[in-house]
Design an enzyme around this catalytic site. Structure first.
Site, PDB file in Angstrom:
ATOM      1  N   GLU A  77       0.809  -1.217   0.000  1.00 45.47           N
ATOM      2  CA  GLU A  77       0.000   0.000   0.000  1.00 45.47           C
ATOM      3  C   GLU A  77       0.848   1.275   0.000  1.00 45.47           C
ATOM      4  O   GLU A  77       0.430   2.295  -0.549  1.00 45.47           O
ATOM      5  CB  GLU A  77      -0.946   0.007   1.216  1.00 45.47           C
ATOM      6  CG  GLU A  77      -2.049  -1.032   1.148  1.00 45.47           C
ATOM      7  CD  GLU A  77      -1.666  -2.383   1.752  1.00 45.47           C
ATOM      8  OE1 GLU A  77      -2.546  -3.254   1.873  1.00 45.47           O
ATOM      9  OE2 GLU A  77      -0.460  -2.558   2.099  1.00 45.47           O
ATOM     10  N   PHE A 139     -11.526  -6.682  14.388  1.00 43.95           N
ATOM     11  CA  PHE A 139     -10.420  -7.194  13.581  1.00 43.95           C
ATOM     12  C   PHE A 139     -10.114  -6.208  12.452  1.00 43.95           C
ATOM     13  O   PHE A 139     -10.991  -5.797  11.702  1.00 43.95           O
ATOM     14  CB  PHE A 139     -10.786  -8.561  13.002  1.00 43.95           C
ATOM     15  CG  PHE A 139      -9.718  -9.130  12.093  1.00 43.95           C
ATOM     16  CD1 PHE A 139      -8.478  -9.488  12.597  1.00 43.95           C
ATOM     17  CD2 PHE A 139      -9.965  -9.305  10.736  1.00 43.95           C
ATOM     18  CE1 PHE A 139      -7.499 -10.004  11.778  1.00 43.95           C
ATOM     19  CE2 PHE A 139      -8.997  -9.831   9.899  1.00 43.95           C
ATOM     20  CZ  PHE A 139      -7.761 -10.186  10.420  1.00 43.95           C
ATOM     21  N   GLN A 140      -8.853  -5.839  12.345  1.00 39.05           N
ATOM     22  CA  GLN A 140      -8.327  -4.926  11.333  1.00 39.05           C
ATOM     23  C   GLN A 140      -9.013  -3.556  11.373  1.00 39.05           C
ATOM     24  O   GLN A 140      -9.240  -2.934  10.343  1.00 39.05           O
ATOM     25  CB  GLN A 140      -8.414  -5.546   9.935  1.00 39.05           C
ATOM     26  CG  GLN A 140      -7.433  -6.695   9.754  1.00 39.05           C
ATOM     27  CD  GLN A 140      -7.221  -7.092   8.310  1.00 39.05           C
ATOM     28  OE1 GLN A 140      -8.098  -6.920   7.464  1.00 39.05           O
ATOM     29  NE2 GLN A 140      -6.057  -7.650   8.012  1.00 39.05           N
ATOM     30  N   LYS A 189     -17.404  -0.664   5.691  1.00 34.65           N
ATOM     31  CA  LYS A 189     -17.788  -1.739   4.771  1.00 34.65           C
ATOM     32  C   LYS A 189     -19.274  -1.710   4.430  1.00 34.65           C
ATOM     33  O   LYS A 189     -19.658  -1.933   3.274  1.00 34.65           O
ATOM     34  CB  LYS A 189     -17.413  -3.088   5.403  1.00 34.65           C
ATOM     35  CG  LYS A 189     -17.882  -4.308   4.631  1.00 34.65           C
ATOM     36  CD  LYS A 189     -17.527  -5.588   5.385  1.00 34.65           C
ATOM     37  CE  LYS A 189     -18.064  -6.816   4.654  1.00 34.65           C
ATOM     38  NZ  LYS A 189     -17.716  -8.067   5.398  1.00 34.65           N
ATOM     39  N   MET A 497      24.321   9.051   1.349  1.00 41.34           N
ATOM     40  CA  MET A 497      24.240  10.370   1.964  1.00 41.34           C
ATOM     41  C   MET A 497      24.506  10.299   3.468  1.00 41.34           C
ATOM     42  O   MET A 497      25.144  11.186   4.043  1.00 41.34           O
ATOM     43  CB  MET A 497      22.873  11.003   1.700  1.00 41.34           C
ATOM     44  CG  MET A 497      22.783  12.461   2.136  1.00 41.34           C
ATOM     45  SD  MET A 497      23.948  13.549   1.257  1.00 41.34           S
ATOM     46  CE  MET A 497      23.001  13.932  -0.211  1.00 41.34           C
TER      47      MET A 497
END
Length: 584
Positions: A77, A139-140, A189, A497
């Site tokens: 993602e 959940f999630q 959802k 760097m």
């Protein structure tokens, strides 16, 4: 590549009319998922960067019915957000991201923060647990709205299907209006599953119109008087000129008044680097003559820039002899870091148009001659060595072989600064890089977005070995969509760097910056994903290898360049030092 993008390119009014008939059918069931895609298409969105998950499965199921949507399946993602950034930076349109809830949502945070720092318009749609479960540690579940509140221009959670269409349209509009930036919309959802209470129409997105200038005529007259009296004027140009679509106005104003132009990292391409009035980039790794011009000028005209610390270094010693004019659409950026004499809170395009009507300067031959002498005496330079590849030479050759017309995407580190210094940018939106946040891993996914945004452009992605490793899995995405990106990996076996700073400021104590023992075989890595791989280990191999890479147009190609491991980015202004105290 064209076959892969066929869905998007062949989407036409016939598809739109068919969609309209679907929504007008009295027997159809209209869900939030239908409304989601209908609204995106209605607003002109045809490309989404995403990754499916449980809370957006109903969306992904309905997506199959919408042939106008070109969904790009990424590998992570974070890669979706950087790809959306690349798409937005090249097109100026909002890049769109779709992820699921929980970790899917939180994985977007780095990309959102990157877009926020660089004022890039992206819209991130995240799935969420069902409304009755919100706040119960389901959940999630993650409170992504609160997590991203400090790093979004606007964010919200949709709690009713009645608000879905208007929220999507507002999100896309807010992202691009005024000072651009990221927007997040969290959608539970059950909103996607709910049926629409009314048949949604196919209304065109409302067009925002830029109004009259914010500032008064007196403010412009005051700025014009300062500029007309200047003997040593300099234009200091940031990314706001590019995002504000004001590059042509900038060029006209600079040329008509013979004012030298220096740009920030984000402003590269706003003014052609090949023009004699160009000073190149200023700041920590800017050109010697750009920094000296800023320090010695008597009027500094900042346009769409924010006086960040990598430009000013010691604020008290920054451009000490100048009167300062600051033009910016963001009022909070004005007088935040540097106090200016004439603040102009306005759209940069309109501000430059206003000043062009008021300012007609005579040439300043002494000032221009002084700058030309600085350019002659202190050019960008490096020591050529035919036994080891110099990274500056690689950039110069890429610029030459692409006629300085490629879309150049970089990751973050030494290679980024070398690209900024040695590629001759000619046009806006040609340089895609992570500026304010400095996100390693940005390069490859951003190049994917840039390539999808402009399939006809040659896209060259320049990475260091450290940053490339962070998101190298997006090679699978580039291969899957047959994107002919040229990926140049500078392999110096270190976090270059960071190693440079350890060398300069920590007595060569290289703590955990050496990668020789952990780097993969980059050629084999690329080949296992299905990309072509080449390697240049000697200077004499560069021309052939780069020309070969540029000739391949059916898949990505990775070029590993084994560069001088001890090469540093110079000039350099030490942190806190005055801008004219440069290490050459």
């Amino acid at each position: 590549m064209k076959s892969v993008l066929k869905k998007r390119n062949e989407y036409n009014q016939t598809n739109r009319n068919g969609l309209a008939n679907l929504f007008r059918s009295s027997n159809a069931n209209y869900t939030g998922a239908d409304l989601f895609f209908k609204t995106l298409l209605d607003c002109g969105v045809d490309t989404i960067f995403g990754y499916p998950g449980g809370k957006v499965l109903s969306l992904y199921d309905r997506m199959l019915e919408y042939q106008g949507i070109n969904h790009i399946l990424v590998n992570h993602e974070q890669g979706a957000t950087h790809a959306a950034e690349g798409y937005a930076r090249v097109t100026g349109k909002p890049g769109v991201v779709l992820t699921t809830s929980g970790p899917g949502a939180t994985n977007t945070v780095t990309g959102i923060a990157d877009a926020f720092m660089d004022s890039i318009p992206i819209v991130v749609f995240t799935g969420q647990v069902e409304i009755p479960l919100i706040g119960k540690n389901a959940f999630q579940e993650s409170n992504i709205v609160e997590i991203t509140r400090p790093i979004t221009k606007w964010n919200c959670q949709v709690r009713s299907i009645d608000l879905l269409e208007s929220t999507i349209k507002k999100a896309l509009q807010v992202a691009v209006e005024g000072k651009p930036g990221p927007v997040l919309v969290d959608i539970p959802k059950d909103i996607f599953i709910d049926e629409c209470p009314v048949i949604p129409g196919l209304n065109d997105q409302g067009k925002s119109v830029i109004g009259t200038p914010f500032e008064t005529k007196q403010t412009y007259l005051k700025a014009a008087e300062l500029i007309k009296k200047a003997k040593r004027p300099v234009l200091y140009v940031g990314g706001g000129v590019i995002s504000g679509g004001a590059s042509s106005e900038l060029r006209a104003f600079a040329l008509n008044n013979n004012i030298p132009v220096t740009t920030t990292l984000m402003g590269l391409g706003a003014f052609p680097e090949t023009h004699e009035l160009s000073l190149g980039m200023l700041g920590m790794h800017g050109t010697w003559y750009a920094n000296m011009a800023v320090q010695e000028c008597d009027v500094l005209i900042a346009v769409g820039a924010r006086f960040d610390d990598r430009v000013t270094s010691d604020v008290d010693g920054f451009s000490p002899h100048s009167k300062k004019i600051h033009i910016d659409i963001d009022s909070e950026s004005i007088n935040r870091n540097v106090i200016v004499d004439v603040p102009i809170n306005d759209y940069v395009k309109q501000a430059l148009q206003q000043l062009s009507e008021l300012v007609k300067m005579e040439s300043k031959p002494f000032w221009l001659k002084t700058i030309q002498q600085w350019k002659s005496n202190h050019p960008l330079k490096y020591q050529f060595d035919d036994t080891v590849i110099k990274p500056q030479l690689v950039i110069e050759k890429i610029s030459e072989l692409t006629d300085s017309d490629a879309t150049v995407v970089t990751d973050v580190g030494q290679h980024q600064m070398w690209a900024a210094q040695y590629y001759s940018f000619k046009r806006p939106r040609q340089f895609v890089t992570s500026g304010g946040l400095g996100t390693m891993g940005f390069g490859l996914p951003a190049a994917i977005g840039a390539s999808l945004a402009d399939p006809d452009s040659t896209v060259v992605c320049i990475c260091g070995d450290g940053g490339f490793r962070m998101t190298s899995a997006e090679l699978a995405t580039a291969v899957s969509y047959q994107l002919p990106i040229k990926i140049i990996v500078f392999n110096n076996g270190s976090l270059g760097m960071v190693r440079q700073w350890q060398s300069f400021y920590f007595k060569d104590r290289f703590s955990h910056t050496m990668l020789h023992d952990s780097n993969p075989d980059f050629q084999k890595l690329a080949e296992c994903y299905g990309a072509m791989a080449l390697r240049a280990s000697k200077t004499e191999e560069l021309d052939f290898v780069l020309a070969k890479a540029l000739s391949i147009n059916d898949r990505p190609v990775l070029v590993e360049c084994l560069i001088d491991p001890g090469e540093n980015v110079l000039p350099m202004v030490s942190p806190g030092a005055a801008l004219h105290n440069m290490i050459e």
